[in-house]
Scaffold this active site. Sequence first.
Site, short mmCIF file in Angstrom:
data_model
loop_
_atom_site.label_atom_id
_atom_site.label_comp_id
_atom_site.label_asym_id
_atom_site.label_seq_id
_atom_site.Cartn_x
_atom_site.Cartn_y
_atom_site.Cartn_z
N PRO A 132 0.81 -1.21 0.00
CA PRO A 132 0.00 0.00 0.00
C PRO A 132 0.84 1.27 0.00
CG PRO A 132 -0.60 -1.50 1.77
CD PRO A 132 0.67 -1.98 1.21
N GLU A 133 0.67 2.07 -1.02
CA GLU A 133 1.22 3.41 -1.04
C GLU A 133 0.03 4.36 -0.97
OE1 GLU A 133 4.19 3.89 -4.17
OE2 GLU A 133 4.72 1.79 -4.04
N LYS B 284 1.13 7.76 3.47
CA LYS B 284 0.66 6.37 3.55
C LYS B 284 0.00 6.08 4.89
CE LYS B 284 4.82 5.20 1.00
NZ LYS B 284 6.11 4.48 1.08
N HIS C 254 -3.31 -14.20 10.67
CA HIS C 254 -2.58 -12.94 10.85
C HIS C 254 -3.50 -11.75 11.11
CE1 HIS C 254 0.92 -15.15 9.59
NE2 HIS C 254 0.39 -15.42 8.42
N ARG D 112 3.06 -9.90 7.30
CA ARG D 112 4.49 -9.63 7.48
C ARG D 112 4.78 -8.70 8.65
NH1 ARG D 112 7.48 -9.05 1.89
NH2 ARG D 112 5.95 -10.67 1.51
N ARG E 213 16.37 -0.62 -3.53
CA ARG E 213 15.07 -0.93 -4.12
C ARG E 213 15.25 -1.28 -5.59
NH1 ARG E 213 14.35 -0.56 0.33
NH2 ARG E 213 12.75 0.49 1.52
#
Length: 304
Positions: free
Chosen positions: A2-3, A57, A114, A138, A289
Amino acid sequence: MPELPEVETVRRTLEPLLLGRRISRILLARRDIVSGPARSANLLLQHTITALERKGKQLAILARPEHDPHAQDEQRESRGQRESRDLRALVIHLGMTGQLLFLAPRAQPPQSDHIHATWTIAGTGPRALGTLLFRDPRRFGGLFPYPSRAALEKAWSALGPDALEPPPHDHPSLARLWRSRRAIKAALLDQSCIAGVGNIYADEALFLARVHPPRPAARLSAGERVAILNAIRDVMRLSLRSGGSTLRDYRNASGAPGDFQSRHQVYGRGGEPCRRCGQLLSSKTLAQRTTVWCPNCQPRRGSP
DNA sequence: CGGTACGCCTGAAGGC
DNA sequence: TGCCTTCAGGCGTACC
């Protein structure tokens, strides 16, 4: 991952479901997903949600505590009790794999593992309206309670201007960005320069602006700077219209994926032909990146 | 202070 | 089939 467009899509899908609603119950399966200055605060239990706001974000739920019906004597309220009636904020970072899902009562989430936090949203009658789930396999995301709106705004003042807004060209964070000798790609990922740009949209925006990602920010021409800021806003708006990009995990609060990944020009397309000119796209690691660009459309030296 | 490297964490994907 | 390695990356922290 998600950005800004993904977080804004979540915000927009959640807003009509949550505004004016009271949180009647919270189940926190993992305490360690809560951090920040007020990590021991309750997560808006018995609060009524007044707003959902976003910067970059980060998504914030703003809420006001319910009046305690037994505390009738306002004069005898302690300072702590008065403060407890202030607007509080809960910031949610989705990190890489975070999801905020709204479920109707008794509905089962498509994936139930999760799930770290569950808020029960009270309806107008005795029955719950539904539940809000925070799921993050994560665990790069997390929950950050703030005791007041002022505390939230102080934290948010460390972020650069929001990437969806028209670029404020005189903003001090942008002035710092254009003084930086870092690669423009690395600088765009820095949330204190511009808030909301992640790896996907940094590459997409630099392609739209026709700027080579490794070029030092301080060496860009005035025209290139304007092109980059406009490209960032444009790509954010375009993605938002498609409900964001879903690579694997991202879903909006109703569980629907985004569609913008099909329109990516460069991200995830290293070695494939450029959609503009047909040249094979280059790829290398920059600022830890994966970075993809077109060597023809984004030449090492700026266009004349 | 500006900049870089790294660790956190899980699941998917690829090699053998 | 199954085990192993690699990769994905936002962000805080350590360090130069």
